[in-house]
Design a protein around this motif. Structure first.
Motif, PDB file in Angstrom:
ATOM      1  N   ALA A  22       0.849  -1.195   0.000  1.00  0.00           N
ATOM      2  CA  ALA A  22       0.000   0.000   0.000  1.00  0.00           C
ATOM      3  C   ALA A  22       0.872   1.226   0.000  1.00  0.00           C
ATOM      4  O   ALA A  22       1.828   1.325   0.759  1.00  0.00           O
ATOM      5  N   THR A  23       0.529   2.179  -0.839  1.00  0.00           N
ATOM      6  CA  THR A  23       1.257   3.443  -0.874  1.00  0.00           C
ATOM      7  C   THR A  23       0.270   4.580  -0.771  1.00  0.00           C
ATOM      8  O   THR A  23      -0.888   4.452  -1.122  1.00  0.00           O
ATOM      9  N   TYR A  24       0.732   5.704  -0.265  1.00  0.00           N
ATOM     10  CA  TYR A  24      -0.095   6.887  -0.084  1.00  0.00           C
ATOM     11  C   TYR A  24       0.485   8.023  -0.897  1.00  0.00           C
ATOM     12  O   TYR A  24       1.670   8.024  -1.225  1.00  0.00           O
ATOM     13  N   PRO A  25      -0.336   9.032  -1.203  1.00  0.00           N
ATOM     14  CA  PRO A  25       0.178  10.172  -1.956  1.00  0.00           C
ATOM     15  C   PRO A  25       1.361  10.799  -1.247  1.00  0.00           C
ATOM     16  O   PRO A  25       1.414  10.843  -0.031  1.00  0.00           O
ATOM     17  N   ASN A  26       2.268  11.327  -2.032  1.00  0.00           N
ATOM     18  CA  ASN A  26       3.470  11.989  -1.530  1.00  0.00           C
ATOM     19  C   ASN A  26       4.406  11.035  -0.803  1.00  0.00           C
ATOM     20  O   ASN A  26       5.313  11.461  -0.105  1.00  0.00           O
ATOM     21  N   GLN A  27       4.147   9.737  -0.925  1.00  0.00           N
ATOM     22  CA  GLN A  27       5.047   8.768  -0.320  1.00  0.00           C
ATOM     23  C   GLN A  27       5.653   7.936  -1.424  1.00  0.00           C
ATOM     24  O   GLN A  27       4.947   7.396  -2.255  1.00  0.00           O
ATOM     25  N   THR A  44       8.546  14.062  15.422  1.00  0.00           N
ATOM     26  CA  THR A  44       7.095  14.002  15.580  1.00  0.00           C
ATOM     27  C   THR A  44       6.414  14.360  14.262  1.00  0.00           C
ATOM     28  O   THR A  44       7.057  14.795  13.309  1.00  0.00           O
ATOM     29  N   THR A  45       5.086  14.208  14.234  1.00  0.00           N
ATOM     30  CA  THR A  45       4.340  14.576  13.031  1.00  0.00           C
ATOM     31  C   THR A  45       4.448  16.064  12.749  1.00  0.00           C
ATOM     32  O   THR A  45       4.381  16.493  11.590  1.00  0.00           O
ATOM     33  N   ALA A  46       4.617  16.870  13.814  1.00  0.00           N
ATOM     34  CA  ALA A  46       4.789  18.310  13.606  1.00  0.00           C
ATOM     35  C   ALA A  46       6.121  18.588  12.917  1.00  0.00           C
ATOM     36  O   ALA A  46       6.217  19.462  12.046  1.00  0.00           O
ATOM     37  N   ASP A  47       7.158  17.832  13.302  1.00  0.00           N
ATOM     38  CA  ASP A  47       8.460  18.018  12.680  1.00  0.00           C
ATOM     39  C   ASP A  47       8.441  17.630  11.204  1.00  0.00           C
ATOM     40  O   ASP A  47       9.125  18.231  10.381  1.00  0.00           O
ATOM     41  N   THR A  48       7.687  16.598  10.886  1.00  0.00           N
ATOM     42  CA  THR A  48       7.643  16.108   9.504  1.00  0.00           C
ATOM     43  C   THR A  48       6.537  16.761   8.681  1.00  0.00           C
ATOM     44  O   THR A  48       6.312  16.365   7.540  1.00  0.00           O
ATOM     45  N   LYS A  49       5.830  17.747   9.258  1.00  0.00           N
ATOM     46  CA  LYS A  49       4.769  18.472   8.551  1.00  0.00           C
ATOM     47  C   LYS A  49       3.658  17.533   8.087  1.00  0.00           C
ATOM     48  O   LYS A  49       3.147  17.652   6.978  1.00  0.00           O
ATOM     49  N   ARG A  50       3.287  16.596   8.968  1.00  0.00           N
ATOM     50  CA  ARG A  50       2.198  15.684   8.673  1.00  0.00           C
ATOM     51  C   ARG A  50       0.959  16.049   9.464  1.00  0.00           C
ATOM     52  O   ARG A  50       1.027  16.711  10.494  1.00  0.00           O
ATOM     53  N   LEU A  51      -0.191  15.616   8.978  1.00  0.00           N
ATOM     54  CA  LEU A  51      -1.471  15.952   9.597  1.00  0.00           C
ATOM     55  C   LEU A  51      -1.576  15.350  10.994  1.00  0.00           C
ATOM     56  O   LEU A  51      -1.202  14.194  11.209  1.00  0.00           O
ATOM     57  N   THR A  52      -2.104  16.133  11.932  1.00  0.00           N
ATOM     58  CA  THR A  52      -2.370  15.658  13.284  1.00  0.00           C
ATOM     59  C   THR A  52      -3.802  16.010  13.656  1.00  0.00           C
ATOM     60  O   THR A  52      -4.425  16.881  13.042  1.00  0.00           O
ATOM     61  N   TYR A  53      -4.320  15.336  14.684  1.00  0.00           N
ATOM     62  CA  TYR A  53      -5.669  15.653  15.166  1.00  0.00           C
ATOM     63  C   TYR A  53      -5.726  17.077  15.703  1.00  0.00           C
ATOM     64  O   TYR A  53      -6.756  17.756  15.578  1.00  0.00           O
ATOM     65  N   ILE A  57     -10.798  11.428   8.381  1.00  0.00           N
ATOM     66  CA  ILE A  57      -9.731  12.168   9.069  1.00  0.00           C
ATOM     67  C   ILE A  57      -8.771  11.194   9.752  1.00  0.00           C
ATOM     68  O   ILE A  57      -7.540  11.369   9.698  1.00  0.00           O
ATOM     69  N   LYS A  58      -9.313  10.161  10.369  1.00  0.00           N
ATOM     70  CA  LYS A  58      -8.474   9.165  11.050  1.00  0.00           C
ATOM     71  C   LYS A  58      -7.536   8.484  10.058  1.00  0.00           C
ATOM     72  O   LYS A  58      -6.340   8.321  10.337  1.00  0.00           O
ATOM     73  N   ARG A  59      -8.034   8.123   8.898  1.00  0.00           N
ATOM     74  CA  ARG A  59      -7.184   7.484   7.903  1.00  0.00           C
ATOM     75  C   ARG A  59      -6.139   8.453   7.360  1.00  0.00           C
ATOM     76  O   ARG A  59      -5.012   8.062   7.047  1.00  0.00           O
ATOM     77  N   GLY A  60      -6.518   9.730   7.254  1.00  0.00           N
ATOM     78  CA  GLY A  60      -5.554  10.716   6.797  1.00  0.00           C
ATOM     79  C   GLY A  60      -4.404  10.890   7.770  1.00  0.00           C
ATOM     80  O   GLY A  60      -3.237  10.986   7.374  1.00  0.00           O
ATOM     81  N   VAL A  61      -4.716  10.909   9.070  1.00  0.00           N
ATOM     82  CA  VAL A  61      -3.672  11.042  10.086  1.00  0.00           C
ATOM     83  C   VAL A  61      -2.772   9.812  10.093  1.00  0.00           C
ATOM     84  O   VAL A  61      -1.540   9.913  10.152  1.00  0.00           O
ATOM     85  N   GLU A  62      -3.392   8.636  10.030  1.00  0.00           N
ATOM     86  CA  GLU A  62      -2.614   7.403  10.053  1.00  0.00           C
ATOM     87  C   GLU A  62      -1.741   7.257   8.809  1.00  0.00           C
ATOM     88  O   GLU A  62      -0.668   6.646   8.855  1.00  0.00           O
ATOM     89  N   PRO A  80      -0.063  15.351   4.214  1.00  0.00           N
ATOM     90  CA  PRO A  80       0.489  16.681   4.535  1.00  0.00           C
ATOM     91  C   PRO A  80      -0.381  17.469   5.502  1.00  0.00           C
ATOM     92  O   PRO A  80      -1.615  17.351   5.487  1.00  0.00           O
ATOM     93  N   ALA A  81       0.242  18.273   6.337  1.00  0.00           N
ATOM     94  CA  ALA A  81      -0.471  19.043   7.366  1.00  0.00           C
ATOM     95  C   ALA A  81      -1.473  20.020   6.768  1.00  0.00           C
ATOM     96  O   ALA A  81      -2.462  20.362   7.413  1.00  0.00           O
ATOM     97  N   LYS A  82      -1.233  20.485   5.526  1.00  0.00           N
ATOM     98  CA  LYS A  82      -2.146  21.443   4.916  1.00  0.00           C
ATOM     99  C   LYS A  82      -3.545  20.864   4.725  1.00  0.00           C
ATOM    100  O   LYS A  82      -4.523  21.611   4.597  1.00  0.00           O
TER     101      LYS A  82
END
Length: 293
Positions: free
Chosen positions: A29-34, A73-82, A251-256, A260-262
């Motif tokens: 399985a791959t996700y966008p931007n990965q 952390t997800t903040a460091d990597t600019k990934r989406l968080t709750y 949203i849960k699947r997006g975080v997992e 991107p945080a945007k």
């Protein structure tokens, strides 16, 4: 997904499966931007005495320092968080309330302009692949104008109805979130498929009813009045609540997936659309209840 904000988004959708070169079934399985090559072991000769970019290999002390350093952390990597979704959703709701209160007090007649602008901006934002914070904020302002004016109209007909609709919306949101977190309601493909079918049917019914009322064929609430109107209203509230659960799952699947945080803007916009729909359904349902007394 039932909400086009999430259903048209690559990052909130199901992960794509990629097969191998031999064409056998399966894959990863791959996700966008990965990168699909993420996790692939180094090839022989790829790394030698020097690193990938010709940098000298790190010595033992540098490796030890890297090992001892905290994980990113997800903040460091600019990934989406709750937290991202909560902050942006809360900010948009606060803006919605402020604009709505100002419209109610100063210019309730602007609700018609807010309705038209909100419809146009809503469609534009829903079908954009990448979120636009400016357009989402403008949509919130337009919807605040619409809700402020229309809420004042309902309040003039029945005192206290706006507060009741707000409380009902908050309680329904909390109940939907609790059911989702408990795992008692699972978002399966079958659940989503039936929700989409039901929402399309409800949308078609609402459009036909609106045309019949505007053309004078039916009066008052049209087919949304009386006992039938109450039943339809309860069904609509149920659909909006189910849509909230699907939004939470997206949203849960997006975080997992580490999107991107945007995309927190898209998530907040999607929740806002559903909450506005739920509030309007409660407002209409309570008005029908009061008119039938």
């Amino acid at each position: 997904m039932s909400n086009p904000v999430f259903s048209r988004s690559d990052v909130f959708g199901e992960p794509r499966r990629t097969g191998n070169a031999g064409g056998r079934r399966g894959g990863t399985a791959t996700y966008p931007n990965q990168s699909p090559a993420y996790g692939t072991p180094p090839q022989p000769g790829q790394y030698g005495q020097y690193g990938a970019a010709g940098q000298q290999a790190m010595d033992a002390s540098q490796l030890d320092a890297m090992y001892e350093s905290p994980s990113a952390t997800t903040a460091d990597t600019k990934r989406l968080t709750y937290d991202d979704v909560i902050i942006k959703t809360g900010g948009l709701l606060a803006l919605l309330v402020v604009v709505g209160a100002a419209t109610w007090t100063l210019a309730p007649g602007l609700w018609i302009f807010g309705m038209i602008a909100g419809l146009v901006l809503g469609l534009v934002n829903a079908f954009k692949r990448n979120p636009s914070p400016v357009l989402i904020i403008l949509y919130t302002v337009a919807q605040g104008m619409f809700l402020g004016g229309i809420s004042m109209f309902f309040e003039a007909q029945t005192s206290g109805i706006v507060l009741q609709a707000v409380l009902a919306t908050v309680v329904t949101f909390a109940a939907a979130l609790a059911l989702f977190k408990s795992g008692k309601v699972r978002v399966t493909p079958k659940f989503t498929r039936w929700l989409i079918i039901a929402m399309v049917g409800y949308a078609a019914f609402s459009l036909i009813n609106l045309v019949l009322v505007w053309t004078g064929v039916l009066g008052g609430w049209g087919m949304r009045g009386g006992t039938l109107g109450i039943i339809i209203g309860l069904v609509a509230v149920g659909l909006a609540a189910a849509s909230l659960i699907v939004d939470f799952d997206s949203i849960k699947r997006g975080v997992e997936a580490g999107v991107p945080a945007k995309m927190a803007w898209s998530a907040a916009f999607g929740l806002l659309v559903t909450l506005i729909w739920l509030y309007l359904e409660f407002l209409r349902l309570l008005s029908i209840f009061n008119s039938s007394d």
